[in-house]
Design an enzyme around this catalytic site. Structure first.
Site, PDB file in Angstrom:
ATOM      1  N   TYR A 162       0.841  -1.207   0.000  1.00 35.43           N
ATOM      2  CA  TYR A 162       0.000   0.000   0.000  1.00 35.43           C
ATOM      3  C   TYR A 162       0.880   1.262   0.000  1.00 35.43           C
ATOM      4  CZ  TYR A 162      -3.067   3.649   1.828  1.00 35.43           C
ATOM      5  OH  TYR A 162      -3.749   4.827   2.007  1.00 35.43           O
ATOM      6  N   LYS A 166       1.329   4.502  -2.686  1.00 41.86           N
ATOM      7  CA  LYS A 166       1.084   5.902  -2.301  1.00 41.86           C
ATOM      8  C   LYS A 166       2.331   6.765  -2.523  1.00 41.86           C
ATOM      9  CE  LYS A 166      -3.170   5.419  -1.613  1.00 41.86           C
ATOM     10  NZ  LYS A 166      -4.161   6.210  -2.380  1.00 41.86           N
TER      11      LYS A 166
END
Ligand SMILES: NC(=O)c1ccc[n+]([C@@H]2O[C@H](COP(=O)([O-])OP(=O)(O)OC[C@H]3O[C@@H](n4cnc5c(N)ncnc54)[C@H](O)[C@@H]3O)[C@@H](O)[C@H]2O)c1
Length: 256
Positions: A162, A166
């Site tokens: 994740y 980002k």
């Protein structure tokens, strides 16, 4: 809060059926935009659009999978057919809470989950821009808002897949801003902090959200509405000479 700063604009919010995306959609509609909620979760997208319409504002839901090229092209076409233009794109959809991710160490993350994380969070953002930028170019105007995360700056242990997506969004924002500035399109990014975006958080999530308070200059839990002012700023004429930038909205946990 509403000043009609987006009157007449057409704004796509991906993942706008739940959490923070729903707050962006609600606020942009309150600012006068025609909101298009592009959601994988069909029921949530339609419920969010209906709630906005019931408040007297304008919204439709388009069932969308941002990881799928045909779906993103159909989204852009639906907007063109309904409104004849697209002014604002918020690339908010991600695998995060509604679509759950493993919060484990780097060598425990299943390979298929790594791949779907890249497909939704990174490729999805790219595919939405590929579908929407041609429509923005027709009017020589556009505002693209990408969503990163404070985790990309802090690099906390666990969920490396994740955080990697980002961090990718930060570079993506800069390159796209340079490529499409000549067409009157601004590309900026918001990096939210640890935000209580769940409607019914479990005890562990509650602990995670309240635990983040101690690292902040501003000592309270972050809520989705804390992020909507930044989104309206990047979507409005107030930011017309700002592009390629990332604004961290986290109550002063990360300062750079
Ligand atoms: N909540 C936080 O603490 C936090 C912190 C930093 C960044 N963010 C970012 O903010 C954004 C919103 O987060 P949230 O907390 O509201 O999470 P969320 O899971 O509630 O919202 C994400 C939305 O994206 C949708 N979605 C997932 N996959 C999709 C796909 N393939 N196509 C279309 N829609 C899809 C989901 O259905 C959901 O409605 C995300 O980009 C997230 O990474 C959140």
């Amino acid at each position: 809060m509403s000043y009609n700063r987006l009157a007449g604009r057409v704004a796509i919010i991906t993942g706008g059926g739940n959490g923070i995306g729903r707050a962006y959609a609600t606020r942009m509609a309150a600012e006068g935009a025609h909101v298009v909620i592009a959601e994988l979760d069909k029921n949530a997208g339609e419920a969010a659009a209906e709630e906005i319409r019931n408040s007297g504002r304008s919204a439709i839901a388009v069932h969308t999978d941002v990881a799928d090229e045909a779906s993103t092209l159909a989204l852009a076409e639906a907007c063109r057919a309904q409104f004849g233009r697209i002014d604002i794109l918020v690339n908010n959809a991600a695998i995060f809470a509604s679509v759950q991710m493993s919060r484990t160490y780097f060598d425990e993350i299943p390979i298929p989950e790594w791949d779907s994380m890249m497909a939704v969070n990174l490729r999805g953002t790219w595919l939405c821009c590929r579908a929407v930028v041609p429509v923005m170019k027709e009017r020589g105007y556009g505002k693209i808002i990408n969503i990163s995360s404070g985790t990309a700056f802090r690099g906390p242990a666990t969920r490396i897949h994740y955080v990697t997506t980002k961090a990718g969004i930060l570079g993506y924002t800069k390159v796209l801003a340079r490529e499409v500035g000549q067409f009157g399109i601004c590309v900026n990014c918001i990096a939210p902090g640890n935000t209580a975006s769940e409607e019914e958080p479990d005890p562990l999530t509650l602990e995670l959200r309240t635990g983040a308070v101690s690292n902040r200059a501003l000592k309270r839990v972050e809520v989705p509405e804390d992020l909507t002012g930044a989104a309206v700023f990047f979507a409005s004429a107030d930011s017309d000479f700002i592009t390629g930038q990332t604004l961290v909205v986290d109550g002063g946990a990360t300062m750079h």
